[in-house]
Structures are given as C-alpha cells and as structure tokens.
Design a protein around this motif. Structure first.
Motif, PDB file in Angstrom:
ATOM      1  N   PHE A 568     111.007  87.992  43.881  1.00  0.00           N
ATOM      2  CA  PHE A 568     112.276  87.712  44.541  1.00  0.00           C
ATOM      3  C   PHE A 568     112.997  89.011  44.896  1.00  0.00           C
ATOM      4  O   PHE A 568     112.965  89.993  44.155  1.00  0.00           O
ATOM      5  CB  PHE A 568     113.187  86.871  43.640  1.00  0.00           C
ATOM      6  CG  PHE A 568     112.733  85.444  43.503  1.00  0.00           C
ATOM      7  CD1 PHE A 568     112.690  84.603  44.605  1.00  0.00           C
ATOM      8  CD2 PHE A 568     112.356  84.937  42.266  1.00  0.00           C
ATOM      9  CE1 PHE A 568     112.287  83.280  44.476  1.00  0.00           C
ATOM     10  CE2 PHE A 568     111.944  83.620  42.134  1.00  0.00           C
ATOM     11  CZ  PHE A 568     111.908  82.794  43.237  1.00  0.00           C
ATOM     12  N   SER A 569     113.656  88.986  46.046  1.00  0.00           N
ATOM     13  CA  SER A 569     114.512  90.097  46.464  1.00  0.00           C
ATOM     14  C   SER A 569     115.972  89.737  46.224  1.00  0.00           C
ATOM     15  O   SER A 569     116.316  88.569  46.043  1.00  0.00           O
ATOM     16  CB  SER A 569     114.269  90.404  47.943  1.00  0.00           C
ATOM     17  OG  SER A 569     115.268  91.256  48.448  1.00  0.00           O
ATOM     18  N   SER A 570     116.826  90.743  46.220  1.00  0.00           N
ATOM     19  CA  SER A 570     118.261  90.488  46.064  1.00  0.00           C
ATOM     20  C   SER A 570     118.852  89.879  47.320  1.00  0.00           C
ATOM     21  O   SER A 570     119.935  89.287  47.293  1.00  0.00           O
ATOM     22  CB  SER A 570     118.987  91.793  45.732  1.00  0.00           C
ATOM     23  OG  SER A 570     118.757  92.764  46.747  1.00  0.00           O
ATOM     24  N   LEU A 571     118.142  90.025  48.453  1.00  0.00           N
ATOM     25  CA  LEU A 571     118.624  89.439  49.697  1.00  0.00           C
ATOM     26  C   LEU A 571     118.284  87.956  49.725  1.00  0.00           C
ATOM     27  O   LEU A 571     117.318  87.502  49.116  1.00  0.00           O
ATOM     28  CB  LEU A 571     117.983  90.136  50.903  1.00  0.00           C
ATOM     29  CG  LEU A 571     118.245  91.642  51.034  1.00  0.00           C
ATOM     30  CD1 LEU A 571     117.501  92.193  52.246  1.00  0.00           C
ATOM     31  CD2 LEU A 571     119.739  91.920  51.154  1.00  0.00           C
ATOM     32  N   SER A 572     119.081  87.185  50.468  1.00  0.00           N
ATOM     33  CA  SER A 572     118.822  85.754  50.564  1.00  0.00           C
ATOM     34  C   SER A 572     119.040  85.296  52.000  1.00  0.00           C
ATOM     35  O   SER A 572     119.690  85.960  52.794  1.00  0.00           O
ATOM     36  CB  SER A 572     119.728  84.973  49.619  1.00  0.00           C
ATOM     37  OG  SER A 572     121.092  85.165  49.970  1.00  0.00           O
ATOM     38  N   SER A 573     118.452  84.148  52.301  1.00  0.00           N
ATOM     39  CA  SER A 573     118.580  83.556  53.626  1.00  0.00           C
ATOM     40  C   SER A 573     118.877  82.072  53.459  1.00  0.00           C
ATOM     41  O   SER A 573     119.073  81.587  52.350  1.00  0.00           O
ATOM     42  CB  SER A 573     117.278  83.746  54.407  1.00  0.00           C
ATOM     43  OG  SER A 573     116.249  82.956  53.834  1.00  0.00           O
ATOM     44  N   THR A 574     118.892  81.364  54.561  1.00  0.00           N
ATOM     45  CA  THR A 574     119.150  79.927  54.491  1.00  0.00           C
ATOM     46  C   THR A 574     118.034  79.199  53.755  1.00  0.00           C
ATOM     47  O   THR A 574     118.216  78.078  53.290  1.00  0.00           O
ATOM     48  CB  THR A 574     119.276  79.347  55.910  1.00  0.00           C
ATOM     49  OG1 THR A 574     118.087  79.670  56.651  1.00  0.00           O
ATOM     50  CG2 THR A 574     120.479  79.946  56.626  1.00  0.00           C
ATOM     51  N   LEU A 575     116.851  79.836  53.647  1.00  0.00           N
ATOM     52  CA  LEU A 575     115.734  79.233  52.928  1.00  0.00           C
ATOM     53  C   LEU A 575     115.696  79.654  51.468  1.00  0.00           C
ATOM     54  O   LEU A 575     114.823  79.208  50.722  1.00  0.00           O
ATOM     55  CB  LEU A 575     114.412  79.635  53.603  1.00  0.00           C
ATOM     56  CG  LEU A 575     114.213  79.144  55.037  1.00  0.00           C
ATOM     57  CD1 LEU A 575     112.916  79.694  55.604  1.00  0.00           C
ATOM     58  CD2 LEU A 575     114.222  77.632  55.093  1.00  0.00           C
ATOM     59  N   GLY A 576     116.589  80.515  51.053  1.00  0.00           N
ATOM     60  CA  GLY A 576     116.575  81.018  49.680  1.00  0.00           C
ATOM     61  C   GLY A 576     116.327  82.513  49.658  1.00  0.00           C
ATOM     62  O   GLY A 576     116.484  83.203  50.670  1.00  0.00           O
ATOM     63  N   ALA A 577     115.962  83.028  48.505  1.00  0.00           N
ATOM     64  CA  ALA A 577     115.760  84.471  48.359  1.00  0.00           C
ATOM     65  C   ALA A 577     114.562  84.943  49.173  1.00  0.00           C
ATOM     66  O   ALA A 577     113.545  84.256  49.288  1.00  0.00           O
ATOM     67  CB  ALA A 577     115.573  84.824  46.889  1.00  0.00           C
ATOM     68  N   TYR A 578     114.698  86.147  49.747  1.00  0.00           N
ATOM     69  CA  TYR A 578     113.581  86.767  50.438  1.00  0.00           C
ATOM     70  C   TYR A 578     112.526  87.205  49.417  1.00  0.00           C
ATOM     71  O   TYR A 578     112.781  87.315  48.216  1.00  0.00           O
ATOM     72  CB  TYR A 578     114.053  87.974  51.247  1.00  0.00           C
ATOM     73  CG  TYR A 578     114.679  87.617  52.575  1.00  0.00           C
ATOM     74  CD1 TYR A 578     113.876  87.270  53.661  1.00  0.00           C
ATOM     75  CD2 TYR A 578     116.061  87.644  52.746  1.00  0.00           C
ATOM     76  CE1 TYR A 578     114.451  86.952  54.893  1.00  0.00           C
ATOM     77  CE2 TYR A 578     116.636  87.324  53.967  1.00  0.00           C
ATOM     78  CZ  TYR A 578     115.830  86.985  55.034  1.00  0.00           C
ATOM     79  OH  TYR A 578     116.390  86.659  56.247  1.00  0.00           O
TER      80      TYR A 578
END
Length: 733
Positions: A568-578
């Motif tokens: 998991f990355s600290s960034l996230s999107s509408t689909l969840g974590a990158y």
C-alpha cells in the motif's frame, strides 16, 4: 627359383596388410549438423570379415585396419535413414550427413541449452514434453498449454484473476515472476507484454516444451530463478505436405478452429510452416452469482515460418507471429448490455513479432549463430470503468559461437534486450520507461569421462537502470552405472523490478490493477538477487519383456534476497490506496523435493509425480508461508492405447495451500479423463473431461463480495469454472 617364388607369394600377402589404413569419420544430422552419437559405421554386408566402429559423444568414429580395397561403407543410427558413402582417398576425416527418418524417435534433443544436445547427455536436468504429448494435447485442450504444464507435479498453474481467466506459472513454490518463459529460445514475454495470455498458445503449432528446473542464468539472464520453460515451434520435416485441421467445442461455450501446414521444397533447401487458430469463447457464469467464472474470449493467431538451407552448413529461418484478442469478464448483465454501469473488465490486445535464426557451420567443430526478435504489444484495458492504454516495443538480439574442442563444448556470446513502454492517454499514473540489458556469457560443457561431465557458466549483465550483475553457475553429471544418472547444479540469478510482472499481491487486499499502480521509485528500489541448488538422481531401464521404468528424485533449495513486493502507498484514489513496489523487509526461501515415476508396458503407461515444497518468508518479524503456493501436489496419469482407441485418466491433489498470514484453505482433488478414437492415420475423435467431480472454490467460500459496481474478489486458490467437457475432431493429411 623356389626362393623367388615364395618371396613373391609373401609380398602379395603383405600388400593388403601394408595397404590397411585408419579412417576417421564424423557423422552429423543433415538438418541441424549436430553430431549423431552411437551411429554404427561398417563395411558392406558382402565384405567378410565385417569391420566397423561406433561414433562417440562428438559423433566421431575411428575404423582401424581398413583394407585399401574397401571403397564404400554404410552408416546407420536409430531415428535416421541408413546411408552408404564412398571412402575417399587422401581425406583425413570423412564427414557423413544423416537424414532423419520420417518416424519420430524417442531420443530428444533440447534446444534451450544452445548446444542442441541429447537430453541424456546434459549436465542439467531438463524435462521435455515431446511431439506425442503436443499431438495429444492439441485435441484434448486445443486453446492453450496451461493444462499440459499443470500436469507436471513441480509446476502449479495459478489463476491470477477471478474474472478475466489469466493464468501464471509457479515453479518450486516461488511466485510466477521467477519463472522465465521463452518461445523458440527467445524471451518474448517480459514486462507489459507478458502479463496477460502468455499461456494462450495452441499446442498444435508446437514440437515440444522444455522445462528446466531451478536457476538457468548463464545463457538467458538472471530471471529464471525458479525455472525456465521453452516453447518450441514445429519445423518442416518432409517434402510430403503435412496438413492438420482441428475443430473443438466445450460445454463452457468455447469453440476452437486450428489448422497447421508444413512442407519442405527443392530437395529440402526451403521449407514452410503455417499455423492459424481461432478461439471463440462466450462468457459463462457457473456459480450463479452474476459474475463470469469463464470470460468471453475472441482470439486469432497467425504464425508462418520460412526455412532456407542454401548449403549443408548454413541454415536460416524467419518467422512472423500475430495475435489479436478481445477478452471480457465481470458482471454478466453488464457484458450483455442490460446493466452497462455494473462492473466490467475488458481487454483488447495485439501482438506482432518478427524473429529470425541464422547459423553457419564454419567447420566440423565450429558453429556461429545469430538470432533475434522484434515485437510490439498494444493493450487497452478497462477495469472499474477506468482505462489503461499502453504499448511495449521489445528487441532481443544475440550472437554466439559454439566450438567443439576434444571433450569440451564451448559456447560464448552476447545478447541485448530492450523493453520500451509508452503510455497512451488514460486514467493511470504510469509513466514511460526504457530498460535495456547488455550481457555477455561463456559456458563450457566438459565431458571428463564416460561417467563424469561438468558444465560451468559465467554471465555478466549491465542494466541501464539497476546496475551490473555477475552470475556464476556450475553443474555436474555423474553416471555411476548404466541405469543411474546423478546431477547437481548451483546457480545465481537476479530479477529487476517491473510493475507488470508481480502477478501475486505482496499483502492482503493490495490491488495490482493498472489504475492503482504507481511508477517505480528507481532511487529506492533495488533488484532482487538469488542463489539456488538442485540435486537430481534418476534411474532408467528397459527390460527384455518390454517393460520400462523411469524414476527421478529431485531436491532443491532457492534463496531470494530483498524480494520486490507490492504494498500500500500513502496516496489514495477513488478505488482505494495506490500500489507501490518496494523491497520487502524479509527474504524468501523455497525448499522441496520432487518425485517422478514413469512405467510403460506394451499398451499401458503410468505416470506418478509428487512435489512437496516449503516456501516461506524469512525475516525478523515475518516467517509466514508464501501465499498461493501449495506445499503438496500429487499427479498421476494412466493411459492405454491400441490400434484405434486410446483412453486416459488423470488425477491430481493440491494440499497444504495458504493465503496471507498463514490462512490455510481446503485441500482438493482434481480428476480428468479422455477417450480417443482414431480411424486410419487421418481422423481422430477425442472426448475429454476436466474436473470431472466439479470442484470449485465457490463450494468453500464466496469468491465475489460487494456491490455489482464496486465488487471485491478473494484470492483464487481453486478452480472457478467447474467441470469442463469438450469434443474435438482432428484431421491429418
């Protein structure tokens, strides 16, 4: 006067003796120019007494005491046409080229080792699925090779997606990225172009599949850490045309139409093979949950290869391969158009490849080879209504020189691999990259004696992004007695980080779909390095009654430092974590044993295989088992054949399989059966059943959770589509 008479008689008697000579004769294959071992050279049957000799491992025989009056000899070998040839005066070494008989032979030549050696002569262990296996599989499972590979106990075929049907190969318990796949000795399936549909190669186009277990780093690079699979295409063998057509239909609404043609022309100087194949598979929901267990697939393959032998010492072949495919899975009403906003996973791809191989035998003991491939791969994928669109261009070039010096076969060369990915406008965070690897290699196959052979190799690679790698490797073959062979190999390897080859997530719920992937942080992610060893003991014997037995017991150990995993990355999107690639805080090791038994008696054949593997993380806080790597796999096949019928049953057992955090899943058995009727040499009708007892993961747990627009899928660890029955009709001219 009497004295003169007896001196004259004595002189006449001495003429044949002083006229006797020693002749050195080299026998090779007229097509490959590889030495023919065990060929018998002798005087004609009308000459008494018979004088002869047998060729050694280099295809060379020395006939001692050959009378000068002998002007012709014959040479014969198993699998070759017997040939007579003149004994030319004033020639130190006579070279005879034997033409292979039209009937196939049991003796197998391995191409992945570059030396085109017999399988029995190799210091490394190679398992070959030969022409007979390919002929059978082309009617049993015509659309792909994943089924026949899965029959080998050390190989586990892993489905990597619940809806699009993609599959990958595990060897020795390691993740699929540690298995290198070649086509005709060329690494065509790396990076972006190797993520989907690699195993969707129809077996009708194939001569054999070569499986090398463990590290094989010297010739092809460090990626073959768990093993290597070389898929070998057919070549034309006769001036008589060969044509095969196959039509297949299954209960999962799959239709296959494949054709193959080959022929040699102009006294064998030119040749052509041509394969075309079409697959139409409709999407099927087996479990009734609304989601596809078997995806929609529309695929077309076109593969011509041209062969040119301008002389006995020069061989050139050029091939072109084209694949186009549409693949769709997800919520079935969405694919049918009645609920377009529901989840779909659709892929459209095209692959073009041009490859060539040219070899020149500059002498009886030296061969130069230049080969390469240029490939383009374009794929558009829509997943969770987000588009990913990219194109990869790949180049592979190699030049090598094979030299035979006494008991040594020396091969040295260099190769260049280029992988260029270019992103088209889409919804991902992927970026363009170009990876290139320039490598040089040397290998020595040294036949110390009839009982001992060594293979030592060294490779140096320079990667434009991840640095330099030095890869030594050593193999030893011992032949303590005729039925026994013992092999020991130790090798090193490496694997560079790549976004598109991590088919197994590194942690629960980590997604590998393209819209969630982040570019590689090349400053903070380093390549993996490995060391592995394989030990193999084999016993093979055929008795006078016709009963034959082959037993093979192998042990292996592989250790991988700082594996690259998805997290998991600290960034996230509408689909969840990158998702990002990082070096894990642990190492990996795989330790196991593999048992293989094959029995044949008259019309019966029995195969038994058992593989036990312990694959685990090795870190200060994480010692869990590798997910989706079965610790126990058992496989067996029983076949019977007569003039018109062939019957076979298969069974396999998958046990002690874990998901993440040592979560164990259920063990299961898998049964299959096939019946074949062949009329004359032209028609074959095959009825085949896979997974006869309808084992499905849905029988143990719910595979899909969530809504029809944002579903979640559990890791796939068992069959999804259940029982498969197909009927195939095959015609051969």
């Amino acid at each position: 006067m009497k004295t003169i008479f007896f001196l004259l008689l004595f002189s006449i008697a001495l003429v044949p003796a002083f006229g006797q000579t020693n002749r050195i004769i080299r026998v090779d294959d007229s097509t490959t120019h590889e030495p023919v071992i065990g060929a018998t050279i002798r005087t004609l049957p009308t000459v008494k007494p018979v004088i002869g000799a047998v060729t050694d491992v280099h295809g060379i025989a020395t006939i001692s005491g050959l009378p000068a009056t002998i002007t012709e000899l014959t040479v014969s070998a198993v699998g070759y046409e017997t040939k007579s040839f003149p004994v030319q005066s004033g020639t130190d070494t006579l070279v005879v080229h034997l033409k292979a008989a039209e009937e196939s032979i049991d003796e197998v030549t391995v191409t992945a080792t570059r030396t085109n050696s017999r399988i029995d002569d190799l210091p490394i262990k190679v398992e070959v699925l030969g022409q007979e296996d390919m002929d059978e599989e082309s009617a049993v499972v015509p659309g792909n090779i994943s089924s026949i590979l899965g029959d080998i106990s050390i190989i586990h075929t892993q489905r990597t997606s619940a809806v699009n049907g993609n599959q990958a190969i595990r060897m020795q318990g390691l993740d699929p990225k540690y298995t290198q796949i070649l086509r005709d000795g060329l690494p065509l399936y790396e990076g972006f172009s190797g993520n989907l549909g690699v195993l969707q190669i129809p077996p009708l186009d194939l001569k054999q599949i070569e499986v090398i277990k463990g590290s094989v780093s010297t010739l092809y690079g460090g990626g073959a850490i768990g093993g290597l699979i070389n898929i070998v295409s057919k070549a034309p063998t006769s001036e008589k045309p060969e044509f095969t057509a196959l039509l297949n239909r299954s209960n999962l609404k799959e239709t296959n139409l494949n054709t193959y043609y080959s022929q040699r022309y102009g006294a064998g100087k030119t040749g052509l093979t041509l394969f075309t194949g079409y697959t139409n598979q409709q999407a099927v929901d087996v479990t009734g949950d609304g989601f596809t267990d078997s995806p929609e697939i529309k695929q077309f393959n076109f593969h011509p290869r041209f062969f040119w032998n301008p002389s006995e010492h020069t061989k050139v072949d050029v091939g072109y391969a084209f694949t186009t495919e549409h693949r769709a899975g997800g919520y079935l009403p969405a694919l049918e158009g009645t609920q377009p906003n529901a989840y779909q996973n659709t892929t459209d791809l095209q692959r073009h490849t041009v490859d060539f191989n040219a070899s020149q035998h500059t002498s009886a003991h030296n061969s130069l080879t230049v080969k390469g491939a240029l490939s383009t791969f374009h794929r558009q994928n829509t997943d969770y209504q987000k588009l990913s669109d990219g194109r990869q261009s790949s180049i592979y070039l190699e030049a090598n020189d094979l030299i035979q010096l006494g008991k040594h076969q020396l091969i040295g060369g260099a190769n260049l691999t280029v992988e260029a990915f270019r992103k088209n406008p889409d919804s991902t965070k992927l970026v363009d990259y170009t990876y290139s690897t320039l490598g040089g290699f040397m290998q020595d196959d040294w036949q110390l004696s009839e009982k001992v052979a060594l293979q030592a190799g060294l490779r140096f690679d320079h990667h434009n992004t991840f640095g330099n790698f030095l890869l030594p490797r050593l193999s030893v073959k011992l032949k303590p007695s005729e039925p026994w062979t013992i092999r020991l190999s130790v090798g090193t390897g490496y694997k560079t980080p790549n976004l598109f080859i991590n088919q197994t997530p590194g942690a629960p719920n980590v997604s590998l779909i393209f819209p969630r992937l982040l570019p590689i942080d090349v400053a903070n992610v380093k390549a993996e390095r490995s060391v592995g060893t394989n030990i193999d003991a084999a016993y093979s014997k055929t008795f006078e009654s016709g009963f034959s037995i082959q037993v093979d017991q192998a042990f292996y150990y592989t250790y991988v430092n700082s594996p690259v995993v998805s997290s998991f990355s600290s960034l996230s999107s509408t689909l969840g974590a990158y998702t990002q690639l990082t070096n894990a805080p642990y190492n990996l090791f795989s330790l196991g044993t593999d048992t293989y038994v094959r029995l044949e008696y008259k019309a019966y054949e029995l195969y038994f295989g058992y593989n036990h593997t312990l694959a685990r993380r090795d870190g200060p806080t994480d010692n869990t088992y590798l997910p989706l790597a079965p610790q126990d796999k058992f496989s067996t096949t029983l076949a019977w054949e007569n003039e018109h019928f062939r019957f076979g049953i298969e069974s396999s057992y998958v046990g002690s399989q874990y998901l993440y955090n040592n979560q164990k899943v259920a063990n299961y058995w898998f049964f299959a059966g096939a019946a074949e009727y062949h009329y004359s040499d032209h028609w074959r009708l095959v009825l085949n059943g896979e997974n006869l007892f309808n084992v499905r993961q849905a029988n143990y747990e719910t595979v899909v959770t969530g809504s029809v627009t944002q579903p979640s899928f559990r890791p796939v660890w068992a069959p999804l589509e259940g029982r498969i029955v197909n009927l195939a009709l095959k015609y051969t001219l």
